[in-house]
Design an enzyme around this catalytic site. Structure first.
Site, PDB file in Angstrom:
ATOM      1  N   GLU A 418       0.830  -1.211   0.000  1.00 58.81           N
ATOM      2  CA  GLU A 418       0.000   0.000   0.000  1.00 58.81           C
ATOM      3  C   GLU A 418       0.861   1.257   0.000  1.00 58.81           C
ATOM      4  OE1 GLU A 418      -3.089  -0.377   2.975  1.00 58.81           O
ATOM      5  OE2 GLU A 418      -4.002  -2.052   1.895  1.00 58.81           O
ATOM      6  N   GLU A 526      -3.638  -9.226  -0.050  1.00 56.85           N
ATOM      7  CA  GLU A 526      -4.201  -9.024   1.291  1.00 56.85           C
ATOM      8  C   GLU A 526      -5.711  -8.902   1.180  1.00 56.85           C
ATOM      9  OE1 GLU A 526      -2.112  -6.024   3.615  1.00 56.85           O
ATOM     10  OE2 GLU A 526      -3.994  -5.541   4.603  1.00 56.85           O
TER      11      GLU A 526
HETATM   12  C1  GAL Z   1      -4.260  -2.854   5.251  1.00 54.18           C
HETATM   13  C2  GAL Z   1      -2.773  -2.756   5.522  1.00 54.18           C
HETATM   14  C3  GAL Z   1      -2.385  -3.630   6.690  1.00 54.18           C
HETATM   15  C4  GAL Z   1      -3.334  -3.423   7.820  1.00 54.18           C
HETATM   16  C5  GAL Z   1      -4.739  -3.698   7.386  1.00 54.18           C
HETATM   17  C6  GAL Z   1      -5.759  -3.588   8.472  1.00 54.18           C
HETATM   18  O1  GAL Z   1      -4.733  -1.844   4.442  1.00 54.18           O
HETATM   19  O2  GAL Z   1      -2.038  -3.161   4.405  1.00 54.18           O
HETATM   20  O3  GAL Z   1      -1.066  -3.345   7.072  1.00 54.18           O
HETATM   21  O4  GAL Z   1      -3.199  -2.113   8.252  1.00 54.18           O
HETATM   22  O5  GAL Z   1      -5.053  -2.776   6.372  1.00 54.18           O
HETATM   23  O6  GAL Z   1      -7.039  -3.777   7.961  1.00 54.18           O
END
Ligand code: GAL
Length: 833
Positions: A418, A526
């Site tokens: 991100e 993710e």
């Molecule tokens: C994502 C991020 C992670 C964590 C997660 C929590 O956007 O990449 O590191 O923060 O959100 O939902």
């Protein structure tokens, strides 16, 4: 200098003789002195550290404190203190080592470390996750006392979006070698040809010659199988110029290789021997696995020619109550719990992992995405790595790839998570001059390379640059990144340097991915970010709790716990079931890394203080699976699964949603006190069944059946008042090596021996024998008591005490007591090898 050697293949059936201890890689973690505070004079050899605390590394000083809102890391960083700390260690090297070259290897220090030996500055390293080496040789006194001093500065806070830990939290090695030796991370073993029938193993060896004369040597590369038997070897002469690193390339050919896979992670190793005048002067080992793989834009990931869905999890590096101090057994336990769930992939979010994690992923069979950065030049927290990125990114990324590129478990490199530079709405003008110059300087070096389009934004060039660094060092694995701008306008995508498009969340763009990315491959880097507290249930279970309602709006509620019915997630996330439903259904989705496998310290979204650890894990911070663990197990493994929840201790008459996860059966039937409450069958894309039941105390029983025959049954009983304590160890025998661990679960039971699932009794642990209690936990994200304290309140009926062996073997007895309960003890045997 590049020396290409003719191939001399010597096939031999002789077993490999044990190499002499030519290279000494000594564990350098014992008996360090530590001081929490700053004293510039502590870098000097003569400094009096007699009052400092003595400890063994790996060490994380942050985890030793109570949690507090006043810590500048904030709850987002785990609400634990940072600060400045010093470490010193005295050591003596034998006079006989004179003439050898001596290095100190740090696997990782968080962060901003500065290292001195005998008062000489060796260097500084800001990055807290990178491994590095210093040459001690010029400053050493052989046969006399030497002193290493390390200053660690984690005072500027917050510098991380999650808990980092502070100190020399990974292992340290003292490496003593001949002046002609295999360089740091000095082998690169690839398999340009690999199939079930044969493999060609290419071994590139970097040999460092620190003498001022050229050195003629012979280089042996010996392939050894998992049983330690020599399979094949190759020998080649080489001449390494004075003060140079010589690069030698050799090829081994192997018939019918035993391939590495997630179900059969078979490891070979390459033993490198350098010989001079018929004497071996260095030996070095490179564990390897032979496998071939590909990503297909329509059909996903293939390993050794077979389709494999990546069923992965993202994890941060902390180990719960051990903080971030590396412990091999604690990492192994996490991986065992994940493997038993059917998980086959790990994303090292969002930083270079401990080497031990990768060694274990090799041995246990995980598909690893090794990630370099959580930010580039644009910061995510006030004092984060973005400040060091311009000066250090090339070095840090290079060192990561050089260190990790022999691991068979690694299948993708991620150049970032991100990264804010991805966003196409952020205009180039907002870049500072330093960044623009840095990237443009790189662009000028691109003359020989193909730039996809002439009008690339500087951020796309930066992505291209990072991908280029990776590919120069390892062309065998694709480069990706985790992106939350999932449109093709994303500057990272526009670089065309991503060989696999990585999406974080945005499931609406998964199915029709090829409409916008016609020729690209897709991995869900993710997803999910569902919120759960183990053993806590918000009913009705078909109501959805989206917390916070918006990411940019404050959110709170009186009870800082989330529901374990898979009916809670963040607004950018989904339920576990919804994510898996899509990943399972669509072949072009190579796989997924769920956020997260384990809860971690910090980022207590959707709450803030007193919460201080995450709710995202499939498994809680103490290592206890939440209910959804069994949803994955029923989908991701072939073993028979039947999981019934919640517990059966409610108010009389209350409507309770009873869920079951199951597989390998046509139907499940629920009984309350012997009365059937009906049969249920999952429809096509459902992953659980549910009954809404008015609570009546007694026994809830579920049976799964296939073709009318019982597969499994499970029972949950209403528990009465707590009467006594029950202790269970994950391992009753551990090694007396001062490192090994036993994780001991404490529960309370009623008069009939039924576990009380809602119990919150305070357990006081004490230990007799040759062991130490190194931490306690219960998985409650709101518990502010230091995780090092030998006492812990049960949370949803459970707590864990972590016992570590000492080097003295023998009996360890852990006792647990609690007011008004019969106490209990458990015996562990700590055994010397
Ligand atoms: C994502 C991020 C992670 C964590 C997660 C929590 O956007 O990449 O590191 O923060 O959100 O939902």
């Amino acid at each position: 200098m590049k020396v290409f050697c003719g191939l001399i293949l010597i096939f031999t059936l002789l077993s490999c003789s044990t190499p002499e201890k030519i290279r000494d890689r000594a564990d350098f973690t014992e008996n360090w002195k530590f001081y929490l505070g700053d004293d510039a004079l502590a870098s000097q050899s003569q400094y009096d550290d007699s009052q400092w605390r003595v400890l063994n590394l790996p060490h994380d000083w942050s985890i030793e404190s109570d949690f507090s809102l006043s810590n500048p890391a904030t709850p987002g960083g785990g609400a634990l203190p940072g600060g400045i700390g010093w470490y010193r260690k005295e050591f003596t090297l034998n006079k006989s080592s004179q003439g050898k070259t001596v290095y100190i290897d740090f696997d990782g220090i968080y962060w901003n470390s500065t290292v001195w030996v005998n008062g000489h500055l060796l260097g500084e390293r800001p990055n807290g996750y990178i491994s590095f080496r210093y040459d001690l040789t010029p400053y050493l006194k052989f046969g006399e006392k030497n002193t290493i001093a390390v200053r660690v500065d984690n005072s500027q806070q917050p510098n991380s979006r999650w808990y980092s830990g502070s100190g020399i939290y990974r292992n340290v090695w003292l490496v003593t070698v001949d002046p002609v030796h295999v360089d740091y991370n000095g082998t690169y073993v690839t398999t340009p040809v690999a199939s079930k029938d044969s493999a060609e193993i290419k071994i590139v060896t970097n040999i460092r010659n620190v003498t001022d004369t050229s050195q003629a040597i012979e280089l042996y590369s010996i392939l050894v199988d998992a049983d330690g038997r020599e399979v094949i070897q190759v020998k080649a002469p080489a001449n390494i110029a004075a003060s140079q690193v010589g690069i030698t390339e050799q090829v081994l050919k192997l018939q019918q290789p035993h391939l590495w896979s997630v179900d059969d992670p078979y490891m070979y190793k390459v033993i490198t021997r350098i010989s001079q005048d018929s004497k071996i002067i260095d030996t070095y080992e490179t564990p390897i696995g032979i496998r071939f793989f590909s990503f297909d834009k329509d059909k996903g990931f293939f390993l050794n020619g077979e389709s494999v869905k990546i069923k992965g999890v993202c994890n941060h590096h902390d180990l719960g109550c051990l903080g971030s101090a590396v412990n091999t057994r604690a990492i192994e336990r996490q991986l065992e719990i994940l493997k038993a769930m059917g998980c086959n992939g790990i994303r090292t979010s969002h930083n270079p992992p401990a080497p031990e994690l990768l060694d274990l992923c090799d041995k246990m069979g995980f598909i690893v995405m090794d990630e370099a950065f959580d930010m580039w030049r644009k910061k995510k927290s006030p004092h984060d790595y973005s400040q060091y990125f311009p000066e250090w990114h090339e070095r840090d990324l290079t060192d990561l790839i050089l260190r990790d590129r022999n691991h068979p478990s690694i299948f993708m490199w991620s150049i970032g998570n991100e990264i804010l530079e991805q966003w196409s709405h952020i205009d180039a003008d907002t870049l500072d001059l330093q960044q623009a110059n840095m990237v443009l300087n790189f662009a000028n070096t691109l003359d020989k390379k193909t730039i996809p389009s002439k009008d690339l934004h500087v951020n796309s060039l930066l992505a291209l640059k990072l991908a280029d660094i990776v590919k120069e060092l390892d062309p065998t694995r694709p480069v990706t990144s985790g992106n939350n701008e999932t449109e093709p306008s994303n500057h990272i995508f526009r670089s065309e340097a991503m060989e696999i498009i990585g999406f974080n969340y945005h499931e609406n763009n998964w199915v029709n991915f090829h409409e916008k990315f016609p020729d690209q491959k897709l991995i869900i880097t993710e997803s999910t970010s569902a919120l759960m507290s183990r053993g806590y249930y918000i009913m009705p279970s078909d109501s959805m709790n989206i917390w916070p309602e918006r990411w940019d709006k404050p959110f709170d509620r009186p009870v800082h716990q989330c529901s374990s019915y898979d009916n809670s997630h963040v607004p950018w996330g989904t339920t576990h079931e919804d994510t898996w439903r899509m990943v399972k259904k669509y072949d072009h989705i190579s796989g997924v890394y769920i956020w997260t496998g384990f809860d971690y310290l910090g980022e207590p979204t959707p709450f803030w203080w007193p919460s201080r650890s995450s709710y995202f894990g499939i498994i809680d911070l103490a290592g206890f699976p939440k209910d959804v663990y069994y949803m994955y197990q029923s989908e991701w493994t072939d073993k028979d699964v039947l999981h019934l929840f919640p517990h059966w201790n409610w108010q009389e008459g209350q409507l309770v949603d009873v869920w079951a996860y199951y597989n390998n059966a046509d139907e499940v039937e629920l009984y309350l006190n012997g009365q059937s409450l009906g049969k249920r069958t999952k429809k096509d894309d459902e992953f659980h069944v549910c009954w809404r039941v008015p609570f009546n105390k007694g026994t809830l029983k579920v049976v799964s059946r296939k073709n009318g025959k019982e597969v499994l049954s499970r029972e949950i009983k209403t528990a009465g008042k707590p009467v006594s304590i029950r202790l269970t160890a994950d391992r009753n025998r551990i090694a007396a090596d001062g490192k090994d661990l036993s994780f001991i679960t404490a529960e309370v039971v009623d008069a009939k021996g039924t576990v009380v699932p809602t119990a919150d009794n305070l357990m006081k642990f004490s230990l007799e024998g040759n062991g130490v209690i190194v931490g306690t936990d219960n998985g409650d994200p709101t518990d502010s008591l230091s995780l090092k304290k030998p006492e812990r309140r049960l949370f949803s009926g459970k707590a864990v005490a972590v016992v570590q062996s000492t080097k003295k073997g023998g009996k360890i007895v852990l006792k647990a007591s609690s007011d008004n309960l019969e106490s209990s003890f458990i015996e562990i045997s700590s055994e010397r090898k």
